[in-house]
Motif scaffolding. Structure first.
Motif, short mmCIF file in Angstrom:
data_model
loop_
_atom_site.label_atom_id
_atom_site.label_comp_id
_atom_site.label_asym_id
_atom_site.label_seq_id
_atom_site.Cartn_x
_atom_site.Cartn_y
_atom_site.Cartn_z
N GLY A 1 -2.81 14.24 -1.77
CA GLY A 1 -3.31 14.96 -0.61
C GLY A 1 -4.43 14.22 0.08
O GLY A 1 -4.47 13.00 0.15
N ALA A 2 -5.39 14.95 0.56
CA ALA A 2 -6.51 14.35 1.31
C ALA A 2 -7.77 14.24 0.47
O ALA A 2 -8.85 13.98 0.99
CB ALA A 2 -6.80 15.19 2.56
N SER A 3 -7.65 14.48 -0.86
CA SER A 3 -8.84 14.43 -1.71
C SER A 3 -9.37 13.02 -1.84
O SER A 3 -8.64 12.04 -1.70
CB SER A 3 -8.51 15.00 -3.09
OG SER A 3 -7.50 14.24 -3.71
N GLU A 4 -10.65 12.93 -2.12
CA GLU A 4 -11.31 11.64 -2.29
C GLU A 4 -11.60 11.40 -3.77
O GLU A 4 -11.82 12.35 -4.52
CB GLU A 4 -12.64 11.60 -1.51
CG GLU A 4 -12.48 11.67 -0.01
CD GLU A 4 -11.96 10.37 0.58
OE1 GLU A 4 -12.08 9.33 -0.11
OE2 GLU A 4 -11.43 10.40 1.69
N GLN B 1 0.83 -1.21 0.00
CA GLN B 1 0.00 0.00 0.00
C GLN B 1 0.87 1.25 0.00
O GLN B 1 1.85 1.35 0.72
CB GLN B 1 -0.91 -0.01 1.23
CG GLN B 1 -1.95 1.11 1.22
CD GLN B 1 -2.81 1.09 2.48
OE1 GLN B 1 -2.39 1.54 3.53
NE2 GLN B 1 -4.00 0.53 2.35
N CYS B 2 0.50 2.19 -0.83
CA CYS B 2 1.23 3.45 -0.93
C CYS B 2 1.04 4.24 0.35
O CYS B 2 -0.10 4.52 0.77
CB CYS B 2 0.74 4.25 -2.13
SG CYS B 2 1.50 5.87 -2.29
N SER B 3 2.14 4.60 0.99
CA SER B 3 2.06 5.35 2.26
C SER B 3 1.73 6.81 2.04
O SER B 3 1.23 7.48 2.95
CB SER B 3 3.38 5.22 3.01
OG SER B 3 4.46 5.70 2.22
N SER B 4 1.97 7.31 0.84
CA SER B 4 1.72 8.74 0.57
C SER B 4 0.23 9.04 0.53
O SER B 4 -0.21 10.12 0.97
CB SER B 4 2.37 9.16 -0.75
OG SER B 4 3.77 8.96 -0.70
N CYS B 5 -0.56 8.11 0.01
CA CYS B 5 -2.00 8.36 -0.13
C CYS B 5 -2.84 7.39 0.68
O CYS B 5 -4.07 7.37 0.55
CB CYS B 5 -2.41 8.30 -1.59
SG CYS B 5 -2.16 6.67 -2.36
N ASP B 6 -2.17 6.54 1.49
CA ASP B 6 -2.88 5.52 2.30
C ASP B 6 -3.72 4.59 1.44
O ASP B 6 -4.79 4.13 1.85
CB ASP B 6 -3.77 6.19 3.36
CG ASP B 6 -2.95 6.89 4.43
OD1 ASP B 6 -1.82 6.44 4.71
OD2 ASP B 6 -3.43 7.91 4.97
N GLY B 7 -3.25 4.36 0.21
CA GLY B 7 -3.94 3.41 -0.66
C GLY B 7 -5.10 3.98 -1.43
O GLY B 7 -5.73 3.26 -2.21
N LYS B 8 -5.40 5.28 -1.27
CA LYS B 8 -6.55 5.86 -1.97
C LYS B 8 -6.25 6.16 -3.43
O LYS B 8 -7.14 6.21 -4.27
CB LYS B 8 -7.00 7.14 -1.27
CG LYS B 8 -7.55 6.92 0.13
CD LYS B 8 -7.97 8.23 0.75
CE LYS B 8 -8.53 8.04 2.17
NZ LYS B 8 -8.90 9.33 2.78
#
Length: 384
Positions: A166-169, A155-162
């Motif tokens: 940033g924090a966008s969804e 899992q990518c640590s930069s985006c927490d797997g999203k």
């Protein structure tokens, strides 16, 4: 010609519940579908009859009207009080009726799951991984803890797997409204395909993560500790749950399967839980009897008595000196197989002694004497 009763058409009793009606419809639709009945000219008409019946009985209001007034509820004879749209007037929504069974008939071909509506899961499970691990027979005997290095996707640590920066969804796909699939009408068929915009994910990423490119995972080598149980054999499979490839966009992680291969041993041959060891013995020791020292798989030594007159191939058993049982308790046995060795590079004195022994040993070779008696009998029979 009078129409058949809708309940009779579907093969259910009057008053049947919605689930029973739906199951009966699916069964009939599969049975009578024209594509499956090319040699039956009546199949298409019967198929439409089934759709017509289901279009009424699946709807609570239409079903109530039909139970009360029969076919008259849909032929315009109710003076405006009853439902006007229906299969009898040619207005039946065959596409709507058939959509319930469409995925049962073609779900596997289209990638869907039978009997389930809605979109695909946005997060995709990671792939399972396979790792081939070679170990020695000694390691298989005692059991070991091994550290292995596995190339995988984490899992990518930069985006927490999203997969987003940033924090966008992720945004819902505008083409399929987040369903992951689009439908197109073709006659009374509803054809369902994977959404071309989001590739079935149901979401689109407008601002992908720079580290993973929007996938939510990156390639990386991982070190894992694996417990090898005592008694494993070649082909044994060890499953490490959740240690496989990370899922796409936060999906669950796959599993890691470790396949064991036990290397050949220079001294021992394995047969399940038993071990075999071929031990050479001198001709004199085999003739006179004696003892021979043999190794055991645990690193120890055992002394084995060699009976007088032992021949090549004679076997002796050391109980409990084999491999531990992988499932259950106890251990196998170790079998010693003797190989009587003929001396080589004899000196003149040794040759003289052997010739003297040969003259004195006329009656000491029962197996040889028996063999040549059989040979003589064979030749005599051929002559006659």
């Amino acid at each position: 010609m009078a129409k058949r009763d809708y309940y009779e058409t579907l093969g259910v009793a009057k008053g049947a519940g919605a689930d029973e009606i739906k199951k009966a419809y699916r069964r009939k639709a599969k049975e009578l579908h024209p594509d499956r009945n090319a040699d039956n000219p009546d199949a298409e008409a019967q198929f439409k009859e089934v759709n017509e019946a289901y279009d009424v009985l699946k709807d609570a209001d239409k079903k109530a009207a039909y139970d009360r007034f029969g076919h008259a509820a849909f032929d315009g004879g109710m003076g405006g009080g009853g439902p006007r749209r229906g299969p009898a007037g040619g207005q039946g929504d065959f596409a709507s009726a058939f959509s319930d069974v469409f995925e049962d008939l073609f779900g596997d071909f289209m990638g869907g799951q039978p009997g389930r509506g809605g979109g695909r899961t946005r997060a995709t499970r990671g792939s399972d991984l396979r790792y081939n691990l070679r170990i020695s027979l000694e390691d298989a005997f005692s059991g070991q803890q091994k550290t292995i290095t596995v190339p995988t996707a984490v899992q990518c640590s930069s985006c927490d797997g999203k997969g987003t920066e940033g924090a966008s969804e992720p945004a819902s796909c505008p083409t399929c409204s987040g369903m992951g699939k689009v439908r197109a009408q073709q006659g009374f068929f509803t054809v369902e395909r994977t959404c071309p915009t989001c590739a079935g994910a149901g979401q689109i990423i407008k601002n992908p993560c720079r580290s993973c490119g929007g996938s939510g995972r990156i390639d990386k080598e991982r070190q894992l500790s694996v417990n090898i149980p005592a008694g494993v054999e070649t082909g044994t499979r060890i499953r490490l749950s959740g240690e496989g490839e990370a899922g796409l966009r936060g999906g669950p992680t796959g599993d890691l399967y470790i396949f064991i291969e036990v290397e050949d041993h220079p001294l021992f041959q394995r047969d399940g839980a038993d071990l075999w060891c071929r031990v050479p013995v001198a001709m004199t020791a085999a003739a006179l009897g004696g003892e021979v020292e043999v190794p055991t798989i645990d690193g120890g030594r055992s002394r084995v008595k060699v009976p007088q007159g032992s021949q090549t191939g004679r076997q002796m058993r050391l109980r409990g000196k084999g491999m531990p049982a992988l499932r259950g308790t106890g251990s196998g046995d170790m079998f010693i197989e003797l190989a009587v060795e003929t001396p080589v590079n004899l000196t003149s004195r040794q040759k003289e002694l052997l010739r003297e022994f040969e003259r004195e040993a006329a009656d000491n070779s029962p197996e040889r004497d028996s063999f040549f008696r059989k040979v003589k009998g064979f030749w005599d029979g051929m002559t006659q």
